[in-house]
Scaffold this motif. Sequence first.
Motif, mmCIF file in Angstrom:
data_model
loop_
_atom_site.group_PDB
_atom_site.id
_atom_site.type_symbol
_atom_site.label_atom_id
_atom_site.label_comp_id
_atom_site.label_asym_id
_atom_site.label_seq_id
_atom_site.Cartn_x
_atom_site.Cartn_y
_atom_site.Cartn_z
ATOM 1 N N HIS A 130 -4.514 8.810 4.767
ATOM 2 C CA HIS A 130 -3.988 9.091 3.424
ATOM 3 C C HIS A 130 -5.109 9.566 2.502
ATOM 4 C CE1 HIS A 130 -1.906 8.695 -0.380
ATOM 5 N NE2 HIS A 130 -2.863 7.856 -0.802
ATOM 6 N N GLN A 131 -6.268 8.930 2.597
ATOM 7 C CA GLN A 131 -7.388 9.316 1.737
ATOM 8 C C GLN A 131 -7.872 10.725 2.068
ATOM 9 O OE1 GLN A 131 -8.433 7.383 -0.847
ATOM 10 N NE2 GLN A 131 -9.564 9.259 -1.421
ATOM 11 N N ALA A 132 -7.834 11.074 3.357
ATOM 12 C CA ALA A 132 -8.240 12.430 3.749
ATOM 13 C C ALA A 132 -7.292 13.460 3.149
ATOM 14 C CB ALA A 132 -8.258 12.554 5.264
ATOM 15 N N CYS A 133 -6.013 13.166 3.111
ATOM 16 C CA CYS A 133 -5.037 14.074 2.513
ATOM 17 C C CYS A 133 -5.233 14.181 1.000
ATOM 18 C CB CYS A 133 -3.616 13.612 2.830
ATOM 19 S SG CYS A 133 -3.137 13.821 4.552
ATOM 20 N N ARG A 149 -5.877 3.476 10.426
ATOM 21 C CA ARG A 149 -5.079 4.706 10.532
ATOM 22 C C ARG A 149 -4.457 5.108 9.191
ATOM 23 N NH1 ARG A 149 -2.286 7.695 14.569
ATOM 24 N NH2 ARG A 149 -3.941 6.932 15.947
ATOM 25 N N ILE A 150 -3.735 4.206 8.548
ATOM 26 C CA ILE A 150 -2.967 4.588 7.350
ATOM 27 C C ILE A 150 -3.882 4.958 6.183
ATOM 28 C CG2 ILE A 150 -1.275 3.796 5.660
ATOM 29 C CD1 ILE A 150 -0.086 1.986 7.835
ATOM 30 N N LYS A 151 -4.782 4.062 5.822
ATOM 31 C CA LYS A 151 -5.659 4.322 4.668
ATOM 32 C C LYS A 151 -6.586 5.518 4.867
ATOM 33 C CE LYS A 151 -5.812 -0.285 2.543
ATOM 34 N NZ LYS A 151 -6.704 -1.403 2.134
ATOM 35 N N TYR A 178 0.836 -1.209 0.000
ATOM 36 C CA TYR A 178 0.000 0.000 0.000
ATOM 37 C C TYR A 178 0.866 1.252 0.000
ATOM 38 C CZ TYR A 178 -3.663 3.311 1.173
ATOM 39 O OH TYR A 178 -4.539 4.372 1.126
ATOM 40 N N PHE A 179 2.001 1.198 0.693
ATOM 41 C CA PHE A 179 2.909 2.347 0.753
ATOM 42 C C PHE A 179 3.416 2.715 -0.642
ATOM 43 C CE2 PHE A 179 7.138 4.231 1.242
ATOM 44 C CZ PHE A 179 6.898 5.215 2.178
#
Length: 337
Positions: A291-294, A286-288, A260-261
């Motif tokens: 990242h999607q919000a950004c 947390r990660i997904k 995913y990274f």
Amino acid sequence: MQDSHTLCSTFSHPKLHFPSARHDFPSAHHDFPSLSRPRNLNSHVHFPSLSTKTITPIPSPPIPPKITQTPSISPPPNSPHSEFQEKMLYLDSIGVDFFSLINDHPPIVSASLNDIKSTVDLITSLDFAAAEFRRIVSMCPEILTSRASDILPVFTFLLREAKVNGSDLKRVISRRPRLLVSAVKTRLRPTLYFLQSMGIAEVNKHTYLLSCSVEDKLIPRLQYFQKIGFSKREATAMFRRFPQLFNYSVKDNYERKLNYFVVGMGRDLKELKEFPQYFSFSLENRIKPRHQACVDKGVCFPLNVLLKTSEAQFHRRLDVCCNSSMPLTKSPLSPIK
């Protein structure tokens, strides 16, 4: 004439006795029944008839029966059945479900009750509450089949060689109960030397790694990062910076998050050298989402800002970036890399 005299003398010898010339032979006149006439059954002379019947022998006097002691119905105190019941009652008294324990660790059936009591007394001497002790046993049931004499050297090793403070010993055992069933010579000490050789000086802060196998767990994880493009020196630096990285699964953690990274986030592997803690965060929770919000706001945060900040801080930073002018290219808040 002389011979005749000698012969007479011989027969008249006082010590020799011969029967009289008159013999008591049966008379020629017998009272036997005639073969030509029927046998008189009422005759006073009876002869035994031949019979095919076996003569019954005279029975021997009966042999008195042996007196045997009747066994007791209840088992003796030291019988396996009795010890099994005592073991079950004892474990129940300290809050451990014996039958669940058998499913998780069958050797408990043959373990000595005295050894179990000694081990429980030793561990509870560290002031573990009943609930804490049950949790330890559920995490590592092998503890109850280990002798106190085998656990004592582990305490000594942690205090003297791993430099664990006495006040922290309870916390260390609670976090990693498997330490108590790890052999000092073949597991704990070799792992300690390996971690120290990597430059991890304060191993007492990472004692949960001491029960790990160097060959089966630690080295394969180092090799994985070398395979994906890091040098041995870079991979070692990542684990030295974040020793918890040794605890994660290659298949369930490294591979999924690394994919995913690179594919999902489109980031450079060099960022992982600076922030290997990336692998400690939940991919789905947390990660997904962050990242999607950004992506939705057109913002790109550095990994540590993206993941380490609290939820409130993250959204506050995100709002600041969206409601203000475009940050400078060199700013960590800049979406331009």
